[in-house]
Write a protein that holds these residues in place. Sequence first.
Motif, short mmCIF file in Angstrom:
data_model
loop_
_atom_site.label_atom_id
_atom_site.label_comp_id
_atom_site.label_asym_id
_atom_site.label_seq_id
_atom_site.Cartn_x
_atom_site.Cartn_y
_atom_site.Cartn_z
N MET A 32 0.88 -1.17 0.00
CA MET A 32 0.00 0.00 0.00
C MET A 32 0.92 1.22 0.00
N LEU A 33 0.37 2.39 -0.32
CA LEU A 33 1.14 3.62 -0.29
C LEU A 33 0.48 4.61 0.66
N TYR A 34 1.29 5.17 1.55
CA TYR A 34 0.84 6.19 2.51
C TYR A 34 1.69 7.44 2.34
N VAL A 35 1.20 8.54 2.90
CA VAL A 35 1.94 9.80 2.91
C VAL A 35 1.92 10.39 4.32
N LEU A 36 2.98 11.10 4.65
CA LEU A 36 3.06 11.90 5.87
C LEU A 36 3.49 13.30 5.48
N ALA A 37 2.97 14.30 6.21
CA ALA A 37 3.28 15.70 5.92
C ALA A 37 3.87 16.36 7.15
N ILE A 38 5.12 16.74 7.07
CA ILE A 38 5.76 17.55 8.10
C ILE A 38 5.47 18.99 7.72
N ILE A 39 4.72 19.70 8.56
CA ILE A 39 4.34 21.07 8.25
C ILE A 39 5.02 21.98 9.27
#
Length: 170
Positions: A32-39
Amino acid sequence: MEELIDIYDRDGNRTGQIVPRVGAFLTEGAYMLYVLAIIEDAEGRFLITQRSTDKHWAAGWWEVSGGGVRSGETSADAVVREVGEETGLNVSGQGLRPIWRYENVDLRRGDNYIVDIYHFHLDFSTDDVVLQESEAIDCRLATWEEIGRLDEKGIFLHYNRVQQALAAER
């Protein structure tokens, strides 16, 4: 309506297989593909959100925004959507290239995934954040040291992976 996901190979290429997210059991070589966002804000603090207390996993823990890539989406599409849904912030005008990628293989549980981590620099405050009630109950801007203390308490998700991504970006 059930959410569908694309299955990827180890290099992050779609295999052409599409399955429901819930109940997906992935075999060797399927991800599966996931994303994380460091803001990060203008003062170098990071936006973190506190997971809803009715989540079945890590309820009440702190994390950065992110989630799963839906069928037909790119990683960049998903990070824009997830950040918008979870925080109300718009990152579509930012550079939409991941700073780091990692993979997890758990053949026993069929839980294989790839995670693309993005790093965004935005001029915003917590007053600009609109939380998705089903996802988060609180948010704050935290220094990396404050995030480290949350990790030491065992209540911050993905600390080591976020730290590795920031180190790789330098």
